[in-house]
Design an enzyme around this catalytic site. Sequence first.
Site, short mmCIF file in Angstrom:
data_model
loop_
_atom_site.label_atom_id
_atom_site.label_comp_id
_atom_site.label_asym_id
_atom_site.label_seq_id
_atom_site.Cartn_x
_atom_site.Cartn_y
_atom_site.Cartn_z
N ASP A 1 0.80 -1.22 0.00
CA ASP A 1 0.00 0.00 0.00
C ASP A 1 0.84 1.28 0.00
OD1 ASP A 1 -1.72 -2.05 0.58
OD2 ASP A 1 -2.49 -1.18 2.43
N GLU B 1 -10.64 -1.56 3.23
CA GLU B 1 -9.33 -1.05 3.64
C GLU B 1 -9.07 0.29 2.98
OE1 GLU B 1 -6.43 -4.68 4.68
OE2 GLU B 1 -6.76 -4.49 2.52
#
Length: 502
Positions: free
Chosen positions: A26, A208
Amino acid sequence: MNSVTTTVETYRPAMHFAAEDTWLNDPNGLVFHEGTYHLYYQNNPFGNVHANMSWGHATSTDLVSWTEQPVAIPCDDVEEIYSGSIVLDAENTSGFGADGKAPLVAIYTSAYKPGSLHEGTQAQSLAWSTDGGYSWTKYAGNPVLTRNSPEFRDPKVFRYDGPSGSYWVMVAVEAHDFTVLLYRSQDLKSWVYLSTFGPANGTGGIWECPDLFELPLDGDSSAIKWVLTVNMNPGGPNGGSAGQYFVGEFDGVTFSSETTLTEGMQDPERVPDYQWLDWGRDYYAAVSFSNVPDGRRLMIGWMNNWQYANHIPTSPWRSPMSLVRDMSLVSVNRHPRLLQHPAPEVRATSTPGPEQRLALNGPATVEGGTAVQLIDVTFSPGDAEEFGLVVRGSADGTVGTRIGIQPGSGDLIVDRTHSGDTDFHEAFASTSRAPISAAKEGNYTLQIFVDHCSVEVFANDGLVSVTELIFPDPAQTSLTLYSTGGTADAVLQLTNFEKDDA
């Protein structure tokens, strides 16, 4: 073709950032500060699979060339450093500034390890920097916000100034509850609950990496909308990881969506109707940069998919980032939709070649195909059932990645089942589909960025994007245009990037 013989660096991207010899996932802490873009990211400093989560760090002045920096915030015996964001605390509300210098403040998720005081929980913590983001000090009062939950994570923080006041807002998720939670703070240390959004639309996997930001609708600064993005794994429109977005209003307390199609758990029949950030298999955890000049909203995503992320055939590095994208909001059939365009800085690095006009009735190999290039193509459909391109392919077009348009069904197709090395994981070989319709004049326009290990396709002037990893034989550089079941015309322009051989 199912497998290829590769060297260590065969797939290292030329246009995209990848760590030198470690794992990344990420993007985190995206911020523009003092003339430099900072890209932090989930990083395993000790290997090229997901483990030992820390914040890696890279910098750029042009969004194209990135310099890898030392690990910014490392894991330790107490915690792993999960995703989060960075703000410039211009008024030093946190008190972390020194000698009149405003601090950068990182808000990240502490994933507490066995044996630690908060074992088994995820909570939000702070670190600060007064040297421009190169060295960081963890706050002694961490965590600053906990729900005693094992899945409370990924804080995106921004400064809100509006009718409800002026304060910091945190957007985080309870991943397994499919909810976004909002909090407020005056000093980044003490947080008060505001509201909850969700479940809504896509809930086929955990939520998320949320983001919440405002954009003018159709360029009108008096018509401001708020965009909430939520990444989801699995449950994407073509399998595995994906990101979705909602458009609506935020009054400083509550986000209200005007684009929700399904309240509560998703309706499988409606998944193709939800608003997806990207329809490909490999665009996840996308979040936007803070503090960018001129009101630009820039976003970048992780170019991989949790179904096979640890197995892609790259070494010693693993996983690239997408290109940076400029985001805007437009009306389509009276509904707000995101437009995504690759940052123009990418195009500025090279000069496009001449236009080529082709009448298609079957396959036509085009001179000029390379491993790293931008392909601009406009198709005028005749009576063909399908038309498109095969990139990174063999001379006859039977091997490569097929990017096709089927006007009858309204589908844009990216087929990587014959793209090269596809055997490393059973979920990789796939064909992705995205909705596409002709422009008013009846044409279809695609912008395709091809790199050593990826294709990023932007269609309908950025209304639709499809991002896919590919792992072709290095010798596969042919470009073929084609039509099947009839004819089509194409106008083609190629831009080759000098960094191809870097």
